[in-house]
Scaffold this active site. Structure first.
Site, PDB file in Angstrom:
ATOM      1  N   LYS A 156      44.278  41.093  33.991  1.00  0.00           N
ATOM      2  CA  LYS A 156      44.000  40.585  35.329  1.00  0.00           C
ATOM      3  C   LYS A 156      45.189  40.712  36.272  1.00  0.00           C
ATOM      4  O   LYS A 156      45.022  40.638  37.485  1.00  0.00           O
ATOM      5  CB  LYS A 156      43.524  39.146  35.260  1.00  0.00           C
ATOM      6  CG  LYS A 156      42.179  38.996  34.588  1.00  0.00           C
ATOM      7  CD  LYS A 156      41.638  37.589  34.755  1.00  0.00           C
ATOM      8  CE  LYS A 156      40.259  37.462  34.142  1.00  0.00           C
ATOM      9  NZ  LYS A 156      40.320  37.391  32.664  1.00  0.00           N
TER      10      LYS A 156
HETATM   11  C1  LIG Z   1      39.138  37.691  32.000  1.00  0.00           C
HETATM   12  C2  LIG Z   1      39.282  38.239  30.655  1.00  0.00           C
HETATM   13  C3  LIG Z   1      38.241  38.916  30.025  1.00  0.00           C
HETATM   14  C4  LIG Z   1      36.875  39.058  30.657  1.00  0.00           C
HETATM   15  O1  LIG Z   1      36.889  39.882  31.802  1.00  0.00           O
HETATM   16  P1  LIG Z   1      35.671  39.772  32.853  1.00  0.00           P
HETATM   17  O2  LIG Z   1      36.046  40.696  33.959  1.00  0.00           O
HETATM   18  O3  LIG Z   1      35.616  38.351  33.282  1.00  0.00           O
HETATM   19  O4  LIG Z   1      34.454  40.177  32.132  1.00  0.00           O
HETATM   20  C5  LIG Z   1      38.467  39.473  28.794  1.00  0.00           C
HETATM   21  N1  LIG Z   1      39.648  39.331  28.168  1.00  0.00           N
HETATM   22  C6  LIG Z   1      40.673  38.685  28.732  1.00  0.00           C
HETATM   23  C7  LIG Z   1      41.944  38.550  27.983  1.00  0.00           C
HETATM   24  C8  LIG Z   1      40.534  38.119  29.989  1.00  0.00           C
HETATM   25  O5  LIG Z   1      41.549  37.480  30.543  1.00  0.00           O
END
Ligand SMILES: *Cc1c(COP(=O)(O)O)cnc(C)c1O
Length: 439
Positions: free
Chosen positions: A107
């Site tokens: 993210k």
């Molecule tokens: C946010 C997150 C996800 C899921 O991603 P989405 O875009 O919400 O489907 C998977 N793994 C990790 C480590 C995350 O932080």
């Protein structure tokens, strides 16, 4: 480029408006109206380009009309300051490690891009006092808080479910201070998300302050996630492994998967996407039955995917709405898998024994889905999974599974030593609104 709402009842918006508003007035999610397809030869050329060059090429197609080119390329450069290596696990299976940024999860990429793009619009338009509201099941809060830390004219409010995020995740957004405020909500992630959504719809709050969202509902966070799908494809193309490519995406709120589908829609050749859920299997259930039935999220060891009503589902439906039978088209393009905590643990153990590779619980779902899809197809094609978090981010879980010691990177250690500052609130909207208006 104009942005329309997935609910089709709000007026078209400029990029600036879509980024600053986050959610459209009709509660829909913004989507770019008419993106140019990337030409085959451009995608073919990418194998000779750096990640930054690839990201600049893709961002020109997405944002080139709305942001000055030099500035756009500077935003890309400031976003991608860390490695995203592709690591093989056995034959024809690759991990795309997206976790080498400041908060150890994928993210960081979307959050850093969005923070810089928003800061650019704020400065260009002379906008003042923008409030970013973000609901988190753990990783979004830390990525957004760190992406926006210290940016002029922007205050960030991180809403997180009390007791449901790991100590490391919590430290990454409660110890920063400055323009970052952590709100500890006595509820689940879905309650946090509902509060944020309600705030955007509340006239009084919007008149009082400028509000925007930094969840993956925001186009400036969601779209840049398409960069690394192109990059991963290019890397595999370089070694002659890009044919019939499967890409497996650990999925919660479905922002990451939507970005991959978007890249495919722009012309990226991908045979199939795999959506890997944990026990919160609303999307898996949809793929099996055609029915979308949101449910309250249950806690799991892959907690950044503990989502019971994924927002970006609306984007997936929208992307496929041009087909005569959208559900059938979705099932052709995406295969669903889901894993219990016990299965996740077994996968982490197996990958470690076989390859000495330490998966985090989210990446483990992605990896296992590749294995299960190969079994189902009865033949092996190249598969790439997105390793979305560093295993140290889920240190206690992974250590308990493997019985080994996992070292925290130094920058995470520093967070752990900071002092926690957060404001406890209930899950009711009235209480949240009162806090916000009186702060
Ligand atoms: C946010 C997150 C996800 C899921 O991603 P989405 O875009 O919400 O489907 C998977 N793994 C990790 C480590 C995350 O932080």
């Amino acid at each position: 480029m104009k942005y329309y709402s997935t609910n089709k009842e709000a007026p078209l918006a400029s990029l600036k408006k879509a980024v600053i508003k986050g959610l459209a007035g009709d509660r829909g999610l913004y989507m770019p109206e008419n993106i140019d397809l990337m030409k085959d030869f451009v995608i073919g050329e990418m194998k000779n380009m750096s990640f930054r060059e690839i990201a600049c090429t893709v961002s020109d197609a997405l944002f080139g009309d709305d942001v000055d080119k030099d500035m756009l390329h500077q935003i890309v450069a400031e976003t991608l300051t860390f490695d995203t290596p592709i690591v093989p696990l056995g034959e024809q299976t690759y991990s795309l490690e997206l976790f080498h940024g400041p908060t150890l999860a994928f993210k960081d990429i979307g959050a850093r891009f969005m923070a810089r793009l928003l800061a650019y619009f704020i400065e260009r338009e002379g906008v003042k006092n923008v409030n970013v509201l973000v609901a988190t099941s753990g990783d979004t809060g830390s990525a957004v808080a760190n992406g926006f830390l210290g940016l002029e004219g922007i205050r960030v409010y991180v809403l997180y479910p009390k007791g449901k995020v790991s100590a490391i995740q919590e430290a990454q957004f409660t110890t920063l201070g400055r323009n970052i405020t952590a709100l500890e909500i006595d509820g689940t992630f879905d309650d946090c998300q509902a509060l944020v959504k309600a705030a955007f719809m509340d006239e009084e709050m919007n008149e009082h302050s400028k509000l925007t969202s930094a969840n993956s509902i925001n186009v400036a966070r969601f779209l840049p996630q398409s960069f690394y799908y192109f990059y991963a494809y290019a890397q595999l193309d370089r070694i002659g492994q890009a044919d019939q490519l499967l890409i497996s995406v650990p999925s919660g709120n479905l922002g990451n998967l939507s970005a991959g589908l978007f890249a495919h829609w722009m012309g990226l050749p991908v045979k199939r996407f795999l959506a890997a859920n944990n026990r919160n299997d609303v999307f898996y259930h949809y793929l099996k039955t055609g029915r979308y039935t949101p449910r309250p999220a249950l806690p799991s060891c892959a907690n950044a995917m503990d989502v019971g009503d994924p927002s970006n589902f609306a984007r997936i439906l929208d992307l496929f709405s041009i087909y005569p039978n959208p559900y059938a088209s979705i099932c052709k393009r995406i295969a669903g898998y889901r894993y219990s905590d016990r299965e996740i643990a077994a996968t982490i153990r197996r990958a470690y024994e076989q390859y000495g590779y330490i998966l985090d619980p989210h990446g483990a779902c992605g990896y296992q889905a590749l294995i299960d899809e190969a079994t189902r197809q009865g033949k092996k094609t190249t598969g790439l999974f997105l390793e979305t978090a560093h295993p140290a981010k889920f240190k206690d879980t992974v250590e308990a599974i493997l019985g080994i010691n996992i070292e925290l990177p130094a920058r995470i250690q520093a967070f752990m030593e900071g002092e926690k500052q957060s404001i406890p609130l209930g899950r009711d909207f009235a209480g949240f609104k009162k806090y916000f208006l009186n702060r």
